[in-house]
Design a protein around this motif. Structure first.
Motif, mmCIF file in Angstrom:
data_model
loop_
_atom_site.group_PDB
_atom_site.id
_atom_site.type_symbol
_atom_site.label_atom_id
_atom_site.label_comp_id
_atom_site.label_asym_id
_atom_site.label_seq_id
_atom_site.Cartn_x
_atom_site.Cartn_y
_atom_site.Cartn_z
ATOM 1 N N PHE A 19 32.264 50.745 31.179
ATOM 2 C CA PHE A 19 33.206 49.677 31.511
ATOM 3 C C PHE A 19 34.057 50.055 32.717
ATOM 4 C CE2 PHE A 19 37.327 47.560 31.049
ATOM 5 C CZ PHE A 19 36.912 46.242 31.052
ATOM 6 N N ALA A 20 34.528 51.306 32.756
ATOM 7 C CA ALA A 20 35.363 51.753 33.869
ATOM 8 C C ALA A 20 34.597 51.719 35.190
ATOM 9 C CB ALA A 20 35.888 53.160 33.596
ATOM 10 N N LEU A 21 33.347 52.161 35.169
ATOM 11 C CA LEU A 21 32.559 52.141 36.403
ATOM 12 C C LEU A 21 32.288 50.710 36.866
ATOM 13 C CD1 LEU A 21 29.990 55.027 35.836
ATOM 14 C CD2 LEU A 21 31.764 54.900 37.578
ATOM 15 N N ARG A 22 32.000 49.832 35.925
ATOM 16 C CA ARG A 22 31.730 48.445 36.309
ATOM 17 C C ARG A 22 32.999 47.747 36.792
ATOM 18 N NH1 ARG A 22 26.611 46.118 34.967
ATOM 19 N NH2 ARG A 22 27.711 44.187 35.371
ATOM 20 N N LEU A 23 34.148 48.114 36.253
ATOM 21 C CA LEU A 23 35.415 47.530 36.671
ATOM 22 C C LEU A 23 35.866 48.074 38.026
ATOM 23 C CD1 LEU A 23 37.730 45.656 35.806
ATOM 24 C CD2 LEU A 23 38.812 47.635 34.748
ATOM 25 N N ALA A 24 35.467 49.305 38.332
ATOM 26 C CA ALA A 24 35.890 49.927 39.582
ATOM 27 C C ALA A 24 35.356 49.177 40.801
ATOM 28 C CB ALA A 24 35.432 51.382 39.624
ATOM 29 N N GLY A 25 34.163 48.608 40.702
ATOM 30 C CA GLY A 25 33.588 47.882 41.839
ATOM 31 C C GLY A 25 34.479 46.756 42.333
ATOM 32 N N PRO A 26 34.790 45.770 41.480
ATOM 33 C CA PRO A 26 35.649 44.681 41.946
ATOM 34 C C PRO A 26 37.062 45.137 42.316
ATOM 35 C CG PRO A 26 34.499 44.030 39.944
ATOM 36 C CD PRO A 26 34.221 45.481 40.157
ATOM 37 N N ASP A 30 38.212 45.820 47.944
ATOM 38 C CA ASP A 30 39.085 45.564 49.087
ATOM 39 C C ASP A 30 39.628 46.850 49.701
ATOM 40 O OD1 ASP A 30 38.727 42.853 48.750
ATOM 41 O OD2 ASP A 30 40.466 42.658 47.426
ATOM 42 N N ARG A 31 39.659 47.940 48.945
ATOM 43 C CA ARG A 31 40.224 49.200 49.430
ATOM 44 C C ARG A 31 39.207 50.085 50.134
ATOM 45 N NH1 ARG A 31 44.017 51.125 44.415
ATOM 46 N NH2 ARG A 31 45.283 49.238 44.335
#
Length: 107
Positions: A19-26, A30-31
């Motif tokens: 979940f953390a890896l998939r959330l990190a993308g969005p 922008d950064r």
């Protein structure tokens, strides 16, 4: 290692990490920026990895070759996917070709 508590804890840790890896993308889109060339290479790398996975699972079984029937089934699936046939028809046709060839004795 058959302790249910350990297995559940490991599954929860893996689920949280996924979940953390998939959330990190969005969240980081922008950064973090990549040059256009790197983005094109990353897109190509995904296609190459998928093609390598298909080739490996198609051509090999265990430590040897899988046989002609499986290759024929995957080839039929590839042609039907290229022709944009519905997915269910692709799966059924590929399975039918593979099963039919194996029924005829083709390895």
């Amino acid at each position: 290692m058959n302790n249910p508590v350990v297995l559940v804890a490991a599954a929860l840790v893996l689920a949280g990490g996924t979940f953390a890896l998939r959330l990190a993308g969005p969240l980081l889109r922008d950064r973090v920026s990549f040059p256009p060339r790197v983005e094109r290479l990353m897109e190509s790398a995904a296609v190459v990895l998928l093609a390598a996975l298909v080739a490996t699972t198609t051509l090999t079984e265990g430590h040897g070759l899988a046989g002609v029937a499986r290759v024929a089934g995957v080839a039929v699936a590839g042609v039907l996917a290229w022709r944009r046939v519905p997915f269910l028809v692709i799966v059924l046709a590929a399975a039918g070709v593979t099963a039919g060839l194996r029924l005829l004795g083709v390895p």
